[in-house]
Design a protein around this motif. Structure first.
Motif, PDB file in Angstrom:
ATOM      1  N   UNK A 274       1.673  18.174  -5.683  1.00 27.20           N
ATOM      2  CA  UNK A 274       2.764  17.318  -6.298  1.00 27.20           C
ATOM      3  C   UNK A 274       3.193  16.400  -5.104  1.00 27.20           C
ATOM      4  N   UNK A 275       3.144  16.962  -3.890  1.00 21.72           N
ATOM      5  CA  UNK A 275       3.722  16.001  -3.027  1.00 21.72           C
ATOM      6  C   UNK A 275       2.970  16.711  -1.507  1.00 21.72           C
ATOM      7  N   UNK A 276       2.727  15.715  -0.506  1.00 20.54           N
ATOM      8  CA  UNK A 276       1.946  15.995   0.865  1.00 20.54           C
ATOM      9  C   UNK A 276       2.867  15.242   1.906  1.00 20.54           C
ATOM     10  N   UNK A 277       2.596  15.865   2.995  1.00 23.81           N
ATOM     11  CA  UNK A 277       3.085  15.203   4.216  1.00 23.81           C
ATOM     12  C   UNK A 277       2.038  14.703   5.071  1.00 23.81           C
ATOM     13  N   UNK A 278       2.154  13.366   5.347  1.00 21.60           N
ATOM     14  CA  UNK A 278       1.208  12.795   6.026  1.00 21.60           C
ATOM     15  C   UNK A 278       1.576  11.864   6.855  1.00 21.60           C
ATOM     16  N   UNK A 279       0.975  11.140   7.514  1.00 19.44           N
ATOM     17  CA  UNK A 279       1.211   9.877   8.635  1.00 19.44           C
ATOM     18  C   UNK A 279       1.399   8.775   7.556  1.00 19.44           C
ATOM     19  N   UNK A 280       2.153   7.987   7.569  1.00 12.90           N
ATOM     20  CA  UNK A 280       2.289   6.696   6.582  1.00 12.90           C
ATOM     21  C   UNK A 280       1.518   5.556   7.020  1.00 12.90           C
ATOM     22  N   UNK A 281       0.389   5.711   6.644  1.00 13.00           N
ATOM     23  CA  UNK A 281      -0.732   4.707   7.154  1.00 13.00           C
ATOM     24  C   UNK A 281      -1.058   3.837   5.923  1.00 13.00           C
ATOM     25  N   UNK A 282      -2.326   2.842   5.950  1.00 17.29           N
ATOM     26  CA  UNK A 282      -2.580   1.956   5.000  1.00 17.29           C
ATOM     27  C   UNK A 282      -2.963   2.886   3.741  1.00 17.29           C
ATOM     28  N   UNK A 283      -3.823   3.927   3.981  1.00 16.85           N
ATOM     29  CA  UNK A 283      -4.060   4.786   3.000  1.00 16.85           C
ATOM     30  C   UNK A 283      -2.869   5.343   2.081  1.00 16.85           C
ATOM     31  N   UNK A 284      -2.013   5.386   2.795  1.00 14.64           N
ATOM     32  CA  UNK A 284      -0.800   6.132   2.094  1.00 14.64           C
ATOM     33  C   UNK A 284      -0.029   5.115   1.301  1.00 14.64           C
ATOM     34  N   UNK A 285      -0.283   3.768   1.492  1.00 15.77           N
ATOM     35  CA  UNK A 285       0.518   2.596   0.947  1.00 15.77           C
ATOM     36  C   UNK A 285      -0.257   2.144  -0.471  1.00 15.77           C
ATOM     37  N   UNK A 286      -1.320   3.135  -0.922  1.00 18.79           N
ATOM     38  CA  UNK A 286      -2.100   2.507  -2.017  1.00 18.79           C
ATOM     39  C   UNK A 286      -0.941   2.535  -3.283  1.00 18.79           C
ATOM     40  N   UNK A 287      -1.302   1.860  -4.390  1.00 16.82           N
ATOM     41  CA  UNK A 287      -0.658   1.505  -5.682  1.00 16.82           C
ATOM     42  C   UNK A 287      -0.402   2.851  -6.135  1.00 16.82           C
ATOM     43  N   UNK A 288      -1.292   3.723  -5.846  1.00 12.88           N
ATOM     44  CA  UNK A 288      -1.211   5.072  -6.765  1.00 12.88           C
ATOM     45  C   UNK A 288      -0.262   5.950  -6.203  1.00 12.88           C
ATOM     46  N   UNK A 289       0.521   5.634  -5.265  1.00 11.56           N
ATOM     47  CA  UNK A 289       1.579   6.480  -4.367  1.00 11.56           C
ATOM     48  C   UNK A 289       2.845   6.053  -4.195  1.00 11.56           C
ATOM     49  N   UNK A 290       3.815   6.862  -4.196  1.00 14.47           N
ATOM     50  CA  UNK A 290       5.002   6.538  -3.707  1.00 14.47           C
ATOM     51  C   UNK A 290       5.287   7.220  -2.414  1.00 14.47           C
ATOM     52  N   UNK A 291       6.123   6.834  -1.661  1.00 12.58           N
ATOM     53  CA  UNK A 291       6.312   7.347  -0.210  1.00 12.58           C
ATOM     54  C   UNK A 291       7.683   7.513   0.203  1.00 12.58           C
ATOM     55  N   UNK A 292       8.039   8.268   1.230  1.00 12.70           N
ATOM     56  CA  UNK A 292       9.510   8.251   1.686  1.00 12.70           C
ATOM     57  C   UNK A 292       9.239   8.744   3.132  1.00 12.70           C
ATOM     58  N   UNK A 293       9.468   8.044   4.375  1.00 11.30           N
ATOM     59  CA  UNK A 293       9.648   8.489   5.493  1.00 11.30           C
ATOM     60  C   UNK A 293      10.679   9.652   5.697  1.00 11.30           C
ATOM     61  N   UNK A 294      10.111  10.560   6.331  1.00 10.90           N
ATOM     62  CA  UNK A 294      10.962  11.558   6.615  1.00 10.90           C
ATOM     63  C   UNK A 294      11.267  12.012   8.040  1.00 10.90           C
ATOM     64  N   UNK A 295      10.296  11.536   8.804  1.00 11.09           N
ATOM     65  CA  UNK A 295      10.392  11.841  10.166  1.00 11.09           C
ATOM     66  C   UNK A 295       9.520  10.959  11.088  1.00 11.09           C
ATOM     67  N   UNK A 296       9.837  10.521  12.330  1.00  9.80           N
ATOM     68  CA  UNK A 296       9.193   9.960  13.190  1.00  9.80           C
ATOM     69  C   UNK A 296       8.994  10.676  14.545  1.00  9.80           C
TER      70      UNK A 296
END
Length: 293
Positions: free
Chosen positions: A145-167
């Protein structure tokens, strides 16, 4: 014919009240309709469940046995209805969560899961350690249902929504006995010929990408590790230098020194990644919790 739930409720009410009038009021129906439901039930079963006269109602022996099973069925139905309604509100159900090993070492996952479980303890959590690329695939196949990954180009594809939670801040991990480990800051130009170790499970060689962006050249990669602890162990063994998130410092074995370079590393944004149009109400509640942090 098979008895319906209304027949079971009607019989249970009469058997418990031992009075058709009171049972009809309890069920909020008229007495003739209640009597008809009892007759239909007895005809379907081919068994008399109630002995009734003008003055009294009594449950027969077959009726008593049937009443016990009817109550069990009605309780199970009520529990199923309640569970479905709570799941629809995101108060019960299941949530499948993916994470990379570095996310666990940062403490991010434990903080988020602790708060979520305290608020919604009836949601079952299925937590899996997966490479970021595998997390994205599992999100698309609905295994996560949800994963935690580095927010890169692969994570910005139209199939996904994301929320930056930490840097995450990045640092150089050097063998403590390395001559450069004695410096306050490491000049990147002195690292051109140094052997490097990568941990590809951070993502698509994100340590290498961070080094290249800060130093202006790619490191000379000689060794590969499949886990953060193995990477730091190889550094401690003197096999090379690595670029890692500073959150791994607490997990480092003896013999590893963390330093900054003479130019700043880019921060790694860590995102909670989830598939768009996921109808899991538990996911909605989890994301609401992330947004409130």
């Amino acid at each position: 014919m098979i008895p319906e739930i209304r027949h079971l409720r009607a019989f249970a009410a009469v058997a418990e009240e031992l009075h058709f009038g009171r049972a009809a009021v309890r069920l909020n129906i008229v007495q003739p309709a209640l009597s008809m439901q009892i007759r239909q039930l007895e005809e379907m079963l081919g068994v008399r469940l109630l002995d009734r006269t003008r003055r009294s109602v009594a449950v027969t022996e077959p009726g008593q046995l049937f009443l016990e099973e009817a109550r069990r069925i009605l309780r199970a139905l009520d529990q199923a209805i309640d569970l479905a309604q709570r799941a629809g509100r995101g108060e019960a159900g299941r949530l499948a969560i993916g994470y990379s090993a570095a996310t666990a070492y940062s403490g991010l996952l434990s903080r988020l899961l602790s708060a979520f479980h305290a608020a919604l303890p009836e949601i079952t959590l299925d937590v899996r350690e997966l490479h970021p690329a595998m997390q994205r695939e599992a999100l698309l196949t609905r295994e996560l249902d949800i994963g935690f990954v580095v927010a890169n180009a692969e994570s910005r594809k139209p199939a996904f929504d994301s929320l930056v939670v930490e840097r995450w801040r990045m640092a150089l991990a050097l063998p403590t006995g390395h001559p450069l480990a004695k410096r306050a800051v490491v000049p990147f130009d002195l690292l051109r010929e140094e052997p490097f170790i990568t941990y590809e499970a951070l993502g698509e060689d994100l340590g290498v990408d961070a080094f290249r962006e800060a130093a202006g050249f790619a490191p000379m990669v000689r060794h590969h590790a499949q886990s953060p602890i193995m990477l730091l162990s190889l550094v401690g063994a003197g096999l090379g230098i690595a670029t890692v998130p500073t959150i791994l410092q607490s997990a480092a074995p003896p013999g590893v020194t963390f330093l900054q370079g003479d130019r700043a590393f880019p921060e790694l944004p860590i995102a909670a990644l989830f598939r768009r149009h996921n109808g899991n109400a538990a996911l909605r509640r989890f994301v609401e919790g992330l947004e409130a942090v």
